[in-house]
Design a protein around this motif. Structure first.
Motif, short mmCIF file in Angstrom:
data_model
loop_
_atom_site.label_atom_id
_atom_site.label_comp_id
_atom_site.label_asym_id
_atom_site.label_seq_id
_atom_site.Cartn_x
_atom_site.Cartn_y
_atom_site.Cartn_z
N MET A 1 69.04 37.91 12.09
CA MET A 1 68.90 39.61 11.65
C MET A 1 69.44 39.82 10.42
O MET A 1 69.19 40.99 9.73
N ASP B 1 71.24 51.71 20.37
CA ASP B 1 69.70 52.15 20.67
C ASP B 1 69.18 51.41 21.59
O ASP B 1 68.36 52.03 22.49
N LEU B 2 69.01 50.29 21.45
CA LEU B 2 68.17 49.38 22.16
C LEU B 2 68.64 49.40 23.55
O LEU B 2 67.69 49.63 24.56
N THR C 1 61.21 52.88 36.76
CA THR C 1 60.63 52.13 37.66
C THR C 1 60.85 52.47 39.06
O THR C 1 62.15 52.87 39.30
N ALA D 1 67.70 52.86 25.12
CA ALA D 1 66.09 52.92 25.35
C ALA D 1 65.82 52.08 26.63
O ALA D 1 64.87 52.44 27.49
N MET D 2 66.22 50.77 26.53
CA MET D 2 65.99 50.05 27.83
C MET D 2 66.29 50.60 29.19
O MET D 2 65.63 50.89 30.06
N LEU E 1 66.91 39.75 7.44
CA LEU E 1 66.01 40.59 7.27
C LEU E 1 66.28 41.99 6.46
O LEU E 1 65.37 42.51 5.79
N ASP F 1 71.86 49.81 16.11
CA ASP F 1 70.44 49.22 16.68
C ASP F 1 70.63 48.98 18.15
O ASP F 1 69.87 48.96 19.08
N ALA G 1 63.97 53.44 29.91
CA ALA G 1 62.64 52.99 30.52
C ALA G 1 62.82 52.43 31.81
O ALA G 1 61.95 52.63 32.61
N TYR G 2 63.73 51.80 32.05
CA TYR G 2 63.94 50.91 33.26
C TYR G 2 64.11 51.82 34.30
O TYR G 2 63.72 51.77 35.43
#
Lengths: 784, 131
Positions: free
Chosen positions: B1, B27-28, B39, B31-32, B4, B24, B35-36
Motif C-alpha cells: 500500500m 474508515d474501512l 443484515t 464502513a464495514m 501506491l 483509511d 454495512a454489516y
C-alpha cells in the motif's frame, strides 16, 4: 419429456429401458461364444477376494492378511485393494441369496459388468440431459451402451474395477453438474457420496478430484462465479476428502499426496473470491476500492508465505509428492526411465492412431462438432463437458488403458453433435415455409411470412409432417430394419414433439432446404448404422475373448486351447497345499485363484525387488536359479511356452522384461549379455548367456524331440532353436499341458548336493592324507 | 500500500502514509460495521456459527502444532468437521439470504433440511473416522 404428452413419455420410457437392455445384451457375446468364466488376469484376483468376502464375512475381509501371495512377504488385502467392486458384487450375491435366488458367486461376478454398464448408460443420459436436453441425453446413452472402448473392459466375465468405476464416474459428474445447475445442497451431499463410491472402486478417482477443481478455476477465471458454484464445490472438497480418507487404500494420502492438492488450492481460491464478492456487495464503491488495496497487500504477502512453505514441503520429497503412476501420466517418459515395471504393462503403452478409430469409431470425428455445439450456448455445465473431453483426450494419448475414460466424454459430445444435427435437419423439414427459398434469408420477412401464414400454418405443418413421414418412409425402405434405426426415428419424433412446444422462437433461426435436410437425415442414419455394425462386430470378434481359453479356426472347425486351466487343475490336484509355485508375475492371480497354491509374485506388482528376484532367477543359469528358488522355498516353477502352437504371449517373448527388471535391481544381470546385434535371439546365433538361462532351458527342454522333424522349429520366433539336446540338472519336468503351453517343473531335492559334498569331503580327506604323507616325505627329504 | 502513494514528498511520505492508512483502516472498519449491521438477524446468527467453527478449527491446529500429529486421523476428522460445518453454514446462508435472486423459489425450510442432511452425513463420516 413432458412436452410430448403421454405418448412422448411412453416413447421416452421405452427407449430408456431398451438402452439398458442393449447395453446388457451386447456384452454377452463372450458367454455365448465361450462360457461363463472369468477372463484375463486381474478379474481372477477380484473373484478370489469376492469368494473370501462371501464366505468369511465383511469383518474378516476388511482385516484380511493374505499369506498365499508374495511369499514370504504376504499382502494386506484389506488395506491395498479397492473394495468397491467386491463389495458391490458381494451385496448383489447376498441380496440374491436373501430372496432365495441361488446364484453362485461366479455368476454374480461374471454378470456384474453388463449390469453396471446398463446403469452407466442411464447415468450418461442423466448427465447429458443436464447439459443439453433429453434428445442429446438419449443419443449419448445409446452411444455409450455400444462404444467398443467401454465394451472391451466390461464384457460378461471381465470382472475388473472399471466395470463399476465408469458408472460411478459418470454418476459423480452428473450429480456435480446437477448441483451446479440447481444449487441444491441435497445434490451436493449425493455428489459427495457418489465420489465416495468412486474412490472405493478405482484408482482413477484422482481424475475427478483434479478435473472438478480445474473446472471451478476455469469458471472463476472466466467470471462465472456464482453461489451455486460455491455450493457445488466447497462441500465436495471437505466431505470428499473425509470420505476418501475412509477408504483404507487411500487413507492419509487424501491429504498428503500431490494428487489432491489441486482441490485444496482451488478451495482456498474459491473462498477468497467468495469473500471478495461479499465485501463488494456490502460496501459502496469507494470504500470497496480502498479495502481492495488493503486486502491485496496483506493477502499477497500471506499467500507468498503459504505457497513458499508448500513448495518447500513438496520439493523435499523426491517425486514431488506424486505417486509413480500419476507421474507417468504427467510425464510419459517417466516410467520407461525409472520404473520399468510400469513401462512393461501392455495396457500402459501409448495407443496407436488406428486404435482410436477402433475404440470410439464415428465419435472420433463427431467429438469436435460436439465441442463446438457446447459453445452455443456456453453454460457452466457445457464448459465442464468441454474440459472433461479435452483432458480425457490427453490422458488417453498417454496410456491405452485410459481410452476407457475418454469413452463417456466422447459419447456425450458425440451425442450432443448428433442430436444437434438431427434437430437442425428435422426442424428444417418441419418448418419449411411454403414461400420460395429467397424469402428465407431476411429474418423480418420470415417472421412476417410465418405470422401471416398462421391461419394456414396448421395445414402447412401437417403437410410438412406428411413430407417428413415420406422421408422417414424412404429411410425405412433404403435401410435395414435395425432396432437402432427404429430408435433413432423414435428419438427424432421425441425431439420433434419437443420442438412443437416452442414453435415461435424456432422460426427466427435459419432453415436448410427441405431436400438437403432429407438427404442429410438419411446420411446420418447410415452413419449411425455403420457405428452399430462396427460396435457389434467389435463386441463379438475383438473383445469377447476370455484369454484364458484360446480358440483357433481350422478346417475341422474350432479348436480350443484350454491349457491354462488344465495346468492349474493339475497343480491343484497333484501338489501339496503348502507348496510354493514360482512363475512370472502375469500368472500370479490365476494361480492363486484356480490352482489355490502360494505364489511368489503376482499381478499386483507392488514389490519391485521381489519381482526382480524372480526375473534374475529366470535369467540365470540353472544352478544359480535353483539356489534363488531354494532360498524362497519354491517347490514348483512353471513357464508359459507358445512355440509349439504359435501362441505369441509366452514367457520367451516377455523375457526382455525379466532381464530389464532383474537388471534394474541386480547389476550382474546385464542386458547386452543376452542380445545379439541388439536383438533377443534363441536360435544358433543366440549368446551363451541366453542359451544357458533358466527360461530358455525350461521352455525348450525336449522340444526338439517333440517336433515332428526333430529340428525344433519355434513357431512364434520363426526359427529353429539354438541348443536342441540338453539335460536339466536341477529341475525335473513334472507336467506339460496338451499343447505344451504350460510347462511345470519341480526343483530337484537337495540330497544330490549333499551326496556330492560327502564325496568331496572324502576326496578331500583322502587328498589331505596324501598331502600329509607327501609333506612328511618331503620333510623327510628336506630334513635329509 | 505504500507503493501506491507515489505523489507525495518523500520525507513526510512515510509518516503521512502511515497516518492516512491508519485513518483509511478506521474508515474501512466503520464502513464495514455499518454495512454489516444492516443484515438480517438470522443471517448474523449463521455468521456467528460459521466463525465459531473456524475458530475451533484454528484452536485445533494450534494444539496439533504443540503436541504433534499422532493420531493423525483424529486431528483430520476434528479439523475437517469444523471446516465442514462452517462451509455448510455458509451454504445455508447463501440459500437463505433474501438478497440472492437465484434461490428465491427455495423455501428456507427446505434449505435448512438440506443443511441438516448434509451435516448428518458429515458427522457420520467424522464419527467413523475419529477412531
Amino acid at each position: 419429456m413432458a412436452e410430448g404428452g403421454p405418448l412422448g413419455l411412453l416413447v421416452f420410457a421405452t427407449i430408456f429401458v431398451l438402452i439398458g437392455v442393449l447395453a446388457f445384451s451386447i456384452r454377452l457375446f463372450s458367454v455365448i461364444k465361450y462360457e461363463s468364466i472369468i477372463h484375463e488376469f486381474d478379474p481372477y484376483f477380484n473373484y478370489r477376494v469376492t469368494q473370501y468376502l462371501t464366505k468369511a464375512g465383511i469383518y474378516e475381509f476388511w482385516n484380511w492378511f493374505d499369506d498365499r501371495t508374495w511369499y514370504p512377504l504376504g499382502r494386506v488385502i484389506g488395506g491395498t485393494v479397492y473394495p468397491g467392486l467386491t463389495l458391490t458384487a458381494g451385496t448383489m450375491w447376498w441380496v440374491a441369496q436373501a430372496i432365495n435366488i441361488p446364484l453362485s458367486v461366479e455368476t454374480v461376478c461374471v454378470f456384474t459388468a453388463p449390469v453396471f454398464s446398463a446403469f452407466a448408460s442411464w447415468a450418461t443420459f442423466l448427465l447429458t440431459k443436464e447439459v443439453k436436453g433429453t434428445g442429446a441425453g438419449l443419443t449419448a446413452a445409446v452411444l455409450l451402451a455400444m462404444v467398443p472402448s467401454y465394451i472391451s473392459r466390461s464384457v460378461a466375465g471381465s470382472y475388473d474395477n472399471e466395470a463399476v468405476a465408469i458408472f460411478a464416474l459418470v454418476l459423480t459428474f452428473y450429480l456435480y453438474v446437477k448441483t451446479l445447475n440447481t444449487g441444491s445442497l441435497f445434490y451436493a451431499t449425493l455428489n459427495s457420496l457418489a465420489y465416495f463410491y468412486m474412490t472405493c472402486s478405482w484408482g482413477g478417482y484422482t481424475f475427478i478430484i483434479n478435473l472438478i477443481p480445474i473446472h471451478v478455476l476455469l469458471c472463476l477465471v472466466t467470471g462465472r462465479y456464482s453461489s451455486r458454484l460455491y455450493i457445488a464445490f466447497a462441500p465436495l472438497v471437505v466431505l470428499g476428502t473425509l470420505l476418501a480418507a475412509l477408504v483404507p487404500v487411500v487413507g492419509f494420502n487424501a491429504v498428503m499426496t500431490s494428487e489432491h492438492f489441486a482441490a485444496f488450492l482451488v478451495f482456498v481460491i474459491l473462498h477468497v473470491v467468495a469473500l471478495e464478492r461479499y465485501i463488494r456487495r456490502t460496501l459502496d464503491e469507494a470504500t470497496y476500492r480502498m479495502a481492495f488495496t488493503v486486502v491485496v497487500a496483506i493477502g499477497t504477502t500471506g499467500a507468498v508465505v503459504l505457497v513458499g512453505i508448500l513448495i518447500a514441503l513438496v520439493a523435499a520429497s523426491p517425486t514431488k509428492g506424486w505417486s509413480g503412476r500419476s507421474l507417468s501420466l504427467l510425464d510419459p517418459t517417466y516410467a520407461s526411465k525409472y520404473i520399468p515395471i510400469i513401462a512393461s504393462v501392455s495396457e500402459h503403452q501409448p495407443p496407436t492412431w488406428p486404435s482410436y478409430f477402433m475404440d470410439i469409431n464415428i465419435l472420433a470425428f463427431l467429438a469436435p462438432a460436439g465441442i463446438i455445439a457446447c459453445f452455443r450456448p456456453l453454460t457452466d455445465s457445457s464448459t465442464f463437458i468441454i474440459l472433461y473431453m479435452i483432458t480425457s483426450v490427453y490422458f488417453s494419448g498417454v496410456m491405452v488403458r485410459l481410452m476407457l475414460v475418454l469413452a463417456p466424454a466422447a459419447c456425450i459430445v458425440g451425442g450432443i453433435a448428433l442430436s444437434a444435427a438431427f434437430e437442425t435437419l428435422t426442424r428444417s423439414i418441419k418448418y419449411a415455409p411454403t414461400a420460395p427459398p429467397a424469402l428465407l434469408l431476411p429474418a423480418e420477412k420470415e417472421e412476417a411470412s410465418s405470422s401471416g401464414a398462421t391461419p394456414g400454418s396448421s395445414a402447412a405443418t401437417s403437410s410438412k409432417e406428411k413430407a417428413k413421414e415420406a422421408s422417414t418412409g424412404k429411410a425405412r425402405e433404403t435401410g435395414k430394419e435395425k432396432p437402432a434405426k427404429r430408435k433413432q426415428r423414435k428419438e427424432k419424433e421425441a425431439t420433434d414433439k419437443l420442438i412443437a412446444g416452442k414453435e415461435a422462437p424456432e422460426e427466427k433461426l435459419a432453415l436448410l432446404p427441405v431436400e438437403a435436410s432429407a438427404v442429410g437425415i438419411v446420411l446420418l442414419i447410415m452413419l449411425t448404422s455403420f457405428y452399430v455394425v462396427h460396435c457389434v462386430w467389435a463386441a463379438a470378434e475383438a473383445y469377447s475373448a476370455p484369454s484364458i481359453v484360446l480358440t483357433s479356426r481350422t478346417e475341422d472347425g474350432v479348436h480350443v486351447f484350454d491349457d491354462f486351466r488344465e495346468a492349474y487343475a493339475w497343480l491343484n490336484h497333484n501338489t501339496h497345499e503348502d507348496d510354493k509355485v514360482a512363475s512370472w508375475w502375469d500368472y500370479g492371480y490365476q494361480t492363486t485363484a484356480m490352482a489355490n497354491r502360494t505364489v511368489i509374485v503376482d499381478n499386483n506388482t507392488w514389490n519391485n525387488t521381489h519381482i526382480a528376484t524372480v526375473g534374475m532367477a529366470m535369467s540365470s543359469p540353472e544352478k544359480a536359479a535353483w539356489d534363488i528358488y531354494r532360498s524362497l522355498d519354491v517347490k514348483y516353477v512353471f513357464v508359459v511356452f507358445g512355440g509349439l502352437v504359435g501362441y505369441p504371449s509366452d514367457d520367451i517373448n516377455k523375457f526382455l522384461w525379466m532381464v530389464r527388471i532383474g537388471g534394474g535391481v541386480f547389476p550382474h544381470i546385464k542386458e547386452p549379455d543376452y542380445l545379439r546385434d541388439g536383438q533377443y535371439r534363441i536360435d544358433s546365433q543366440a549368446t551363451q548367456t541366453m542359451l544357458n538361462s533358466l527360461m530358455y532351458k525350461l521352455s525348450y527342454y525336449r522340444f526338439a524331440e517333440a517336433t515332428m522333424d526333430g529340428k525344433g522349429y519355434d513357431r512364434v520366433r520363426r526359427t529353429e532353436i539354438g541348443k536342441k539336446q540338453f539335460r536339466l540338472t536341477h529341475f525335473e519336468e513334472v507336467f506339460t499341458s496338451h499343447h505344451w503351453m504350460v510347462r511345470i517343473y519341480k526343483l530337484k531335492e537337495q540330497k544330490n548336493k549333499v551326496r556330492g559334498k560327502i564325496k568331496r569331503k572324502s576326496k578331500a580327506s583322502k587328498s589331505k592324507a596324501s598331502s600329509t604323507t607327501k609333506r612328511s616325505a618331503s620333510k623327510g627329504r628336506s630334513q635329509k | 500500500m505504500f507503493e501506491l502513494r507515489l505523489n507525495r514528498p518523500s520525507s513526510v511520505q512515510f509518516s503521512g502514509a502511515m497516518a492516512s492508512t491508519a485513518k483509511d483502516a478506521q474508515d474501512l472498519f466503520s464502513a464495514m460495521r455499518s454495512a454489516y449491521s444492516k443484515t438480517p438477524t438470522r443471517l448474523k446468527i449463521i455468521d456467528v456459527y460459521v466463525i465459531y467453527g473456524l475458530i475451533t478449527a484454528l484452536i485445533q491446529v494450534v494444539y496439533m502444532a504443540m503436541v504433534g500429529t499422532f493420531p493423525f486421523n483424529a486431528f483430520l476428522s476434528g479439523v475437517l468437521s469444523c471446516i465442514g460445518t462452517s462451509v455448510l453454514g455458509v451454504c445455508l446462508r447463501i440459500q437463505v439470504n433474501p438478497e440472492n435472486k437465484e434461490f428465491k423459489d427455495l423455501s428456507p425450510e427446505r434449505a435448512f433440511a438440506d443443511f441438516v442432511l448434509c451435516n448428518l452425513v458429515l458427522h457420520l463420516v467424522i464419527m467413523n473416522f475419529l477412531g
